[in-house]
Design an enzyme around this catalytic site. Structure first.
Site, PDB file in Angstrom:
ATOM      1  N   HIS A 115     -29.357  11.996 -17.229  1.00 18.47           N
ATOM      2  CA  HIS A 115     -30.118  12.214 -15.989  1.00 18.47           C
ATOM      3  C   HIS A 115     -31.603  12.329 -16.248  1.00 18.47           C
ATOM      4  CE1 HIS A 115     -26.270  13.935 -13.904  1.00 18.47           C
ATOM      5  NE2 HIS A 115     -26.265  12.620 -13.982  1.00 18.47           N
ATOM      6  N   CYS A 123     -43.841   5.181 -15.579  1.00 17.11           N
ATOM      7  CA  CYS A 123     -44.754   4.451 -14.698  1.00 17.11           C
ATOM      8  C   CYS A 123     -43.946   3.791 -13.584  1.00 17.11           C
ATOM      9  CB  CYS A 123     -45.501   3.377 -15.496  1.00 17.11           C
ATOM     10  SG  CYS A 123     -46.439   2.236 -14.470  1.00 17.11           S
TER      11      CYS A 123
HETATM   12  C1  BV8 Z   1     -25.220   7.244  -8.830  1.00 19.92           C
HETATM   13  C2  BV8 Z   1     -31.506  15.281 -12.203  1.00 19.92           C
HETATM   14  C3  BV8 Z   1     -24.832   5.012  -8.337  1.00 19.92           C
HETATM   15  C4  BV8 Z   1     -32.251  15.932 -11.134  1.00 19.92           C
HETATM   16  C5  BV8 Z   1     -29.276  15.183 -11.322  1.00 19.92           C
HETATM   17  C6  BV8 Z   1     -24.377   9.275  -1.491  1.00 19.92           C
HETATM   18  C7  BV8 Z   1     -25.510   8.545  -1.790  1.00 19.92           C
HETATM   19  C8  BV8 Z   1     -25.871   8.252  -3.107  1.00 19.92           C
HETATM   20  C9  BV8 Z   1     -25.083   8.694  -4.130  1.00 19.92           C
HETATM   21  C10 BV8 Z   1     -23.972   9.440  -3.816  1.00 19.92           C
HETATM   22  C11 BV8 Z   1     -23.595   9.729  -2.524  1.00 19.92           C
HETATM   23  N1  BV8 Z   1     -22.460  10.476  -2.561  1.00 19.92           N
HETATM   24  C12 BV8 Z   1     -22.093  10.658  -3.843  1.00 19.92           C
HETATM   25  C13 BV8 Z   1     -22.999  10.041  -4.609  1.00 19.92           C
HETATM   26  C14 BV8 Z   1     -23.018   9.986  -6.024  1.00 19.92           C
HETATM   27  C15 BV8 Z   1     -23.996  11.063  -6.489  1.00 19.92           C
HETATM   28  C16 BV8 Z   1     -23.239  12.375  -6.486  1.00 19.92           C
HETATM   29  O1  BV8 Z   1     -22.398  12.573  -7.340  1.00 19.92           O
HETATM   30  N2  BV8 Z   1     -23.552  13.243  -5.506  1.00 19.92           N
HETATM   31  C17 BV8 Z   1     -22.855  14.518  -5.427  1.00 19.92           C
HETATM   32  C18 BV8 Z   1     -23.820  15.595  -4.906  1.00 19.92           C
HETATM   33  C19 BV8 Z   1     -21.649  14.343  -4.513  1.00 19.92           C
HETATM   34  N3  BV8 Z   1     -24.421  10.688  -7.793  1.00 19.92           N
HETATM   35  C20 BV8 Z   1     -25.544   9.991  -7.944  1.00 19.92           C
HETATM   36  O2  BV8 Z   1     -26.311   9.715  -7.047  1.00 19.92           O
HETATM   37  C21 BV8 Z   1     -25.790   9.504  -9.348  1.00 19.92           C
HETATM   38  N4  BV8 Z   1     -26.092   8.116  -9.319  1.00 19.92           N
HETATM   39  O3  BV8 Z   1     -24.140   7.526  -8.379  1.00 19.92           O
HETATM   40  O4  BV8 Z   1     -25.697   5.996  -8.864  1.00 19.92           O
HETATM   41  C22 BV8 Z   1     -25.552   3.752  -8.348  1.00 19.92           C
HETATM   42  C23 BV8 Z   1     -24.788   2.629  -8.482  1.00 19.92           C
HETATM   43  C24 BV8 Z   1     -25.437   1.438  -8.516  1.00 19.92           C
HETATM   44  C25 BV8 Z   1     -26.818   1.388  -8.390  1.00 19.92           C
HETATM   45  C26 BV8 Z   1     -27.563   2.538  -8.254  1.00 19.92           C
HETATM   46  C27 BV8 Z   1     -26.937   3.736  -8.229  1.00 19.92           C
HETATM   47  C28 BV8 Z   1     -26.984  10.191  -9.977  1.00 19.92           C
HETATM   48  C29 BV8 Z   1     -26.711  11.658 -10.108  1.00 19.92           C
HETATM   49  C30 BV8 Z   1     -27.840  12.303 -10.904  1.00 19.92           C
HETATM   50  C31 BV8 Z   1     -28.587  13.253 -10.012  1.00 19.92           C
HETATM   51  N5  BV8 Z   1     -29.525  14.007 -10.833  1.00 19.92           N
HETATM   52  N6  BV8 Z   1     -30.169  15.784 -12.109  1.00 19.92           N
HETATM   53  C32 BV8 Z   1     -32.722  17.260 -11.592  1.00 19.92           C
HETATM   54  O5  BV8 Z   1     -32.167  17.833 -12.560  1.00 19.92           O
HETATM   55  O6  BV8 Z   1     -33.674  17.729 -10.965  1.00 19.92           O
HETATM   56  S1  BV8 Z   1     -27.806  15.923 -11.014  1.00 19.92           S
HETATM   57  C33 BV8 Z   1     -27.856  17.596 -11.324  1.00 19.92           C
HETATM   58  O7  BV8 Z   1     -26.500  18.050 -11.157  1.00 19.92           O
HETATM   59  C34 BV8 Z   1     -28.208  17.982 -12.734  1.00 19.92           C
HETATM   60  O8  BV8 Z   1     -28.326  16.913 -13.626  1.00 19.92           O
HETATM   61  C35 BV8 Z   1     -26.988  18.809 -13.146  1.00 19.92           C
HETATM   62  O9  BV8 Z   1     -26.781  18.783 -14.484  1.00 19.92           O
HETATM   63  C36 BV8 Z   1     -25.951  18.054 -12.423  1.00 19.92           C
HETATM   64  C37 BV8 Z   1     -24.583  18.619 -12.365  1.00 19.92           C
HETATM   65  O10 BV8 Z   1     -24.677  19.986 -12.144  1.00 19.92           O
HETATM   66  P1  BV8 Z   1     -24.110  20.937 -13.294  1.00 19.92           P
HETATM   67  O11 BV8 Z   1     -24.834  20.636 -14.548  1.00 19.92           O
HETATM   68  O12 BV8 Z   1     -22.631  20.832 -13.334  1.00 19.92           O
HETATM   69  O13 BV8 Z   1     -24.586  22.339 -12.807  1.00 19.92           O
HETATM   70  P2  BV8 Z   1     -23.848  23.276 -11.744  1.00 19.92           P
HETATM   71  O14 BV8 Z   1     -24.799  24.354 -11.370  1.00 19.92           O
HETATM   72  O15 BV8 Z   1     -23.231  22.431 -10.672  1.00 19.92           O
HETATM   73  O16 BV8 Z   1     -22.634  23.905 -12.569  1.00 19.92           O
HETATM   74  C38 BV8 Z   1     -22.915  24.795 -13.637  1.00 19.92           C
HETATM   75  C39 BV8 Z   1     -21.589  25.113 -14.287  1.00 19.92           C
HETATM   76  O17 BV8 Z   1     -21.851  25.997 -15.384  1.00 19.92           O
HETATM   77  C40 BV8 Z   1     -20.608  25.834 -13.370  1.00 19.92           C
HETATM   78  O18 BV8 Z   1     -19.322  25.273 -13.539  1.00 19.92           O
HETATM   79  C41 BV8 Z   1     -20.636  27.293 -13.880  1.00 19.92           C
HETATM   80  O19 BV8 Z   1     -19.363  27.917 -13.753  1.00 19.92           O
HETATM   81  C42 BV8 Z   1     -20.960  27.078 -15.338  1.00 19.92           C
HETATM   82  N7  BV8 Z   1     -21.641  28.191 -15.991  1.00 19.92           N
HETATM   83  C43 BV8 Z   1     -22.596  29.002 -15.475  1.00 19.92           C
HETATM   84  N8  BV8 Z   1     -22.988  29.891 -16.417  1.00 19.92           N
HETATM   85  C44 BV8 Z   1     -22.277  29.606 -17.551  1.00 19.92           C
HETATM   86  C45 BV8 Z   1     -21.424  28.532 -17.279  1.00 19.92           C
HETATM   87  N9  BV8 Z   1     -20.576  28.034 -18.193  1.00 19.92           N
HETATM   88  C46 BV8 Z   1     -20.581  28.601 -19.411  1.00 19.92           C
HETATM   89  N10 BV8 Z   1     -21.371  29.647 -19.748  1.00 19.92           N
HETATM   90  C47 BV8 Z   1     -22.227  30.167 -18.851  1.00 19.92           C
HETATM   91  N11 BV8 Z   1     -23.006  31.210 -19.202  1.00 19.92           N
END
Ligand code: BV8
Length: 236
Positions: A115, A123
């Site tokens: 990501h 750019c």
């Molecule tokens: C793509 C950068 C296809 C930003 C991030 C509608 C329109 C467009 C796309 C979509 C759509 N519907 C669905 C999609 C697909 C979309 C998607 O999945 N959306 C979700 C919301 C449904 N995905 C995309 O758009 C991706 N691209 O599909 O492209 C395509 C095909 C052809 C041509 C072009 C494109 C791109 C997704 C990337 C987005 N960018 N990050 C930024 O960081 O500012 S995503 C963002 O979420 C971060 O990267 C983060 O890492 C990621 C996932 O979150 P997690 O890391 O899991 O974090 P979270 O808080 O959720 O969970 C933390 C976990 O840790 C928990 O389980 C918790 O219990 C645990 N935890 C907490 N403390 C601890 C722990 N575990 C252990 N020890 C601890 N102490």
């Protein structure tokens, strides 16, 4: 049980104990913004200054955090793993990079920031990516194109994650897949476990608590990453 080809996927949970907030703990707010509102091309087009400030704040925070025992356990594993080891992180922080830099280079190991990275800029016209440690202005001129401006080298929602072909090849060849600290809320990363299952790999979820995708894994190891990650990899 010995394994040859390892793929590890990490998410925000592995950096949580370093002090980097996760995305979905506090109802998805980050620095007062919903990630899905600012981490999009539309959000950037609508208000580049707001989005640049969102990333400037997070880039500045990196100076206040350090790799934790979970990052270090993976860096140590890389130095002693005898097969291929691909570490794919969804995180844009540099904590895996810093943990790895503290260890001797490891043949067969590769780190991919699927990501993007906070400490890189891109750019908007040439696509050239460069290191970027300081703040980035909304109209930051690009050194690579007279009409380009610099944007964060971050994959926003709706944009294609980086090095997907390389990741897919590694998933097809892996015999062990370990997901660490990710809620499995974001695709395509959330689908990697199915690809690994299809390849016949042993699949393990390591997280603070079972995620909604826990049933997709062969095994689950639950607890804080700084304890669960070193404990699990010491058994290999
Ligand atoms: C793509 C950068 C296809 C930003 C991030 C509608 C329109 C467009 C796309 C979509 C759509 N519907 C669905 C999609 C697909 C979309 C998607 O999945 N959306 C979700 C919301 C449904 N995905 C995309 O758009 C991706 N691209 O599909 O492209 C395509 C095909 C052809 C041509 C072009 C494109 C791109 C997704 C990337 C987005 N960018 N990050 C930024 O960081 O500012 S995503 C963002 O979420 C971060 O990267 C983060 O890492 C990621 C996932 O979150 P997690 O890391 O899991 O974090 P979270 O808080 O959720 O969970 C933390 C976990 O840790 C928990 O389980 C918790 O219990 C645990 N935890 C907490 N403390 C601890 C722990 N575990 C252990 N020890 C601890 N102490």
């Amino acid at each position: 049980m010995s394994h040859t080809n390892l793929v590890v996927l990490t998410g925000a949970g592995i950096s949580a104990e370093s002090g980097v907030p996760t995305f979905r703990a506090s109802d998805g707010l980050w620095c007062g913004h919903r990630v899905e509102d600012v981490a999009t091309p539309e959000g950037y087009a609508a208000d580049p200054a707001l989005v640049q400030d969102f990333y400037n704040q997070r880039r500045r925070q990196l100076a206040e955090v350090r790799p934790n025992a979970a990052h270090r356990a993976l860096a140590d594993l890389a130095t002693r793993w005898e097969g291929d080891f691909l570490l794919v992180t969804q995180n844009v922080d540099d904590l895996h990079d810093r943990a790895n830099e503290a260890m001797p280079p490891a043949a067969g190991f590769e780190l991919i920031h699927m990501h993007g990275e906070l400490l890189k800029g891109r750019c908007t016209r040439s696509g050239v990516v460069m290191d970027w440690a300081g703040d980035m202005a909304a109209d930051e001129a690009s050194p690579h194109h007279p009409e380009g401006v610099m944007r964060p080298h971050i994959v926003w929602f709706g944009e294609m994650p980086l090095q997907m072909e390389r990741i897919e090849r590694a998933l097809e060849a892996c015999d062990l897949f370990v997901s660490i600290g990710t809620s499995g809320a974001v695709y395509p990363a959330a689908g990697f476990v199915q690809a690994a299952q299809y390849a016949g790999a042993r699949t393990v979820e390591i997280n603070l608590e079972p995620t909604s995708g826990a049933r997709l894994f062969d095994e689950g190891v639950y607890g804080p990453a700084t304890q669960a990650v070193p404990a699990f990899f010491s058994t290999l």
